[in-house]
Design an enzyme around this catalytic site. Structure first.
Site, PDB file in Angstrom:
ATOM      1  N   GLU A  55       0.816  -1.229   0.000  1.00  0.00           N
ATOM      2  CA  GLU A  55       0.000   0.000   0.000  1.00  0.00           C
ATOM      3  C   GLU A  55       0.843   1.269   0.000  1.00  0.00           C
ATOM      4  O   GLU A  55       0.699   2.129   0.870  1.00  0.00           O
ATOM      5  CB  GLU A  55      -1.012  -0.046   1.154  1.00  0.00           C
ATOM      6  CG  GLU A  55      -2.079  -1.103   0.896  1.00  0.00           C
ATOM      7  CD  GLU A  55      -2.758  -1.648   2.151  1.00  0.00           C
ATOM      8  OE1 GLU A  55      -2.641  -1.038   3.211  1.00  0.00           O
ATOM      9  OE2 GLU A  55      -3.407  -2.705   2.039  1.00  0.00           O
ATOM     10  N   GLU A  65      -4.072 -11.515  -2.288  1.00  0.00           N
ATOM     11  CA  GLU A  65      -4.996 -11.492  -1.143  1.00  0.00           C
ATOM     12  C   GLU A  65      -6.456 -11.586  -1.585  1.00  0.00           C
ATOM     13  O   GLU A  65      -7.325 -10.923  -1.017  1.00  0.00           O
ATOM     14  CB  GLU A  65      -4.795 -10.184  -0.346  1.00  0.00           C
ATOM     15  CG  GLU A  65      -3.368  -9.935   0.074  1.00  0.00           C
ATOM     16  CD  GLU A  65      -3.185  -8.646   0.896  1.00  0.00           C
ATOM     17  OE1 GLU A  65      -4.183  -8.091   1.399  1.00  0.00           O
ATOM     18  OE2 GLU A  65      -2.023  -8.208   1.025  1.00  0.00           O
TER      19      GLU A  65
HETATM   20  O1  9MR Z   1      -6.222  -8.907   7.956  1.00  0.00           O
HETATM   21  C1  9MR Z   1      -5.513  -7.817   8.523  1.00  0.00           C
HETATM   22  C2  9MR Z   1      -6.270  -7.277   9.719  1.00  0.00           C
HETATM   23  O2  9MR Z   1      -6.283  -8.225  10.760  1.00  0.00           O
HETATM   24  C3  9MR Z   1      -5.615  -5.991  10.207  1.00  0.00           C
HETATM   25  O3  9MR Z   1      -6.433  -5.429  11.215  1.00  0.00           O
HETATM   26  C4  9MR Z   1      -5.477  -5.013   9.044  1.00  0.00           C
HETATM   27  C5  9MR Z   1      -4.781  -3.739   9.443  1.00  0.00           C
HETATM   28  O4  9MR Z   1      -3.484  -4.000   9.745  1.00  0.00           O
HETATM   29  O5  9MR Z   1      -4.712  -5.623   8.014  1.00  0.00           O
HETATM   30  C6  9MR Z   1      -5.343  -6.734   7.477  1.00  0.00           C
HETATM   31  O6  9MR Z   1      -4.555  -7.234   6.418  1.00  0.00           O
HETATM   32  C7  9MR Z   1      -4.384  -6.362   5.320  1.00  0.00           C
HETATM   33  C8  9MR Z   1      -3.065  -6.713   4.676  1.00  0.00           C
HETATM   34  O7  9MR Z   1      -2.005  -6.673   5.596  1.00  0.00           O
HETATM   35  C9  9MR Z   1      -2.763  -5.754   3.528  1.00  0.00           C
HETATM   36  N1  9MR Z   1      -3.854  -5.743   2.586  1.00  0.00           N
HETATM   37  C10 9MR Z   1      -5.190  -5.513   3.135  1.00  0.00           C
HETATM   38  C11 9MR Z   1      -5.463  -6.541   4.239  1.00  0.00           C
HETATM   39  C12 9MR Z   1      -6.911  -6.414   4.749  1.00  0.00           C
HETATM   40  O8  9MR Z   1      -7.829  -6.716   3.756  1.00  0.00           O
END
Ligand code: 9MR
Length: 338
Positions: free
Chosen positions: A155, A262
């Site tokens: 991101e 993802e």
């Molecule tokens: O699944 C993850 C969630 O538990 C966290 O709260 C969130 C914020 O850190 O991140 C989620 O994972 C993300 C991933 O690291 C990057 N792409 C988006 C994901 C969530 O859809």
């Protein structure tokens, strides 16, 4: 006495701790179909604690040939204070993968969340870059030969596009932090594949172009990058047909790979969800993508922003959903022409 119905909907696994029953799909495992065609089919969002649940562990190992952690490799989780690393959680994932003949993708070296205070308190660019190098080297050296592909920066762009995210890295190092991260990562793990991981580019044309401009500028400058990892968190609407193919071709022309990192689908309409699994996986395979991961596989542990959505391919009780069968059929029907 066991009924016939019970017999066909359960499969047995034998693990060190005992014998467990879990719902059978009635098909070959996804990973068998994928491996025949040299495809990685993975589940991300694997919190190692979930492995305590034998059914979770059994379905994961049975269906997938790749896995990646959820939050446990993000900076504040693995390196919460200077010099202190929580290795146990990721070691557990890596050992599980080894035991089950799976590969591991590293996720979270730089992510848009989860940075510890000791890092946030560094304001001088040289010291900040040193902290980044120390962090990358510690993790990448520890898992040398065990993790061979990484999301280096996740991101980098603003969610809706329109410039780089104003994160800590950007604030201290400026826009060059992304190239710095890739150079540090390549030096730390020369043989690993390095990805930039981004969301929503499949549905936002402006952001798609921005990512392409950024990545092609890296290639022009010799920044060591191997590919683009599309998150593919889809809400309600499938990407326009052809968009995945177009991205694969444009990055291929730069010598880069495109992976899906993802995939999950957020909607309350299961038929729509199934169609989107089918459309995305089918187009991705036809376009030449050989590395597809989902953000988890069971709705028991789903992360969603659509209240009530069940974005994954097994239900909360590990029963395969129509999304599973769509994915299985896409893999089975895929003919590798390359
Ligand atoms: O699944 C993850 C969630 O538990 C966290 O709260 C969130 C914020 O850190 O991140 C989620 O994972 C993300 C991933 O690291 C990057 N792409 C988006 C994901 C969530 O859809």
């Amino acid at each position: 006495m066991k009924t016939f119905a019970t017999t066909i909907i359960t499969a047995l696994i034998v693990a060190a701790e005992g014998v467990y029953a879990f719902p059978s799909t009635g098909t070959t495992p996804l990973r068998n179909e994928a491996s025949k065609k040299d495809i990685l089919i993975g589940s991300g969002a694997i919190n190692p604690m979930y492995l305590n649940d034998p059914e979770f562990a059994a379905v994961l190992a049975n269906q997938f040939n790749s896995l990646s952690p959820e939050n446990e490799m993000k900076w504040s989780f693995i390196n919460p204070t200077k010099g202190h690393y929580n290795w146990d959680t990721i070691d557990r994932l890596v050992n599980f993968a080894e035991d089950n003949n799976m590969v591991v993708k590293g996720h979270g070296l730089i992510s848009s969340c989860c940075n510890p205070d000791f890092l946030l308190n560094i304001t001088h660019p040289t010291a900040f870059r040193t902290a980044m190098k120390t962090h990358f080297e510690a993790i990448m050296h520890r898992y040398d030969g065990k993790i061979d592909r990484w999301d280096v920066v996740t991101e980098a762009l603003k969610t809706q596009g329109g410039g780089l995210n104003n994160n800590t890295f950007y604030q201290v190092l400026g826009p060059g932090y992304i190239a710095d991260a890739f150079r540090i990562a390549r030096a730390a793990a020369p043989d690993a594949k390095l990805f930039i991981n981004e969301n929503l580019v499949e549905s936002l044309p402006g952001k798609r172009q921005e990512l392409y401009n950024l990545v092609s500028s890296f290639v022009a400058k010799g920044v060591p990058i191997d590919g683009v990892a599309l998150q593919m968190h889809i809400t309600e609407v499938a990407p326009k047909p052809g968009v995945i193919t177009e991205m694969v071709n444009s990055y291929k022309a730069l010598g880069l790979e495109v992976a899906i990192a993802e995939l999950d689908v957020h909607t309350l309409d299961n038929a729509v969800e199934t169609d989107i699994y089918d459309a995305v996986v089918s187009e991705a395979l036809d376009a030449g993508i050989t590395d597809i991961s989902f953000w988890g596989f069971t709705d028991k542990h789903a992360y969603t922003w659509v209240q009530g959505a069940k974005p994954l391919m097994f239900d909360q009780c590990y029963k395969p959903k129509s999304e599973f069968y769509a994915t299985h059929a896409a893999l089975t029907n895929f003919v590798n022409r390359s």
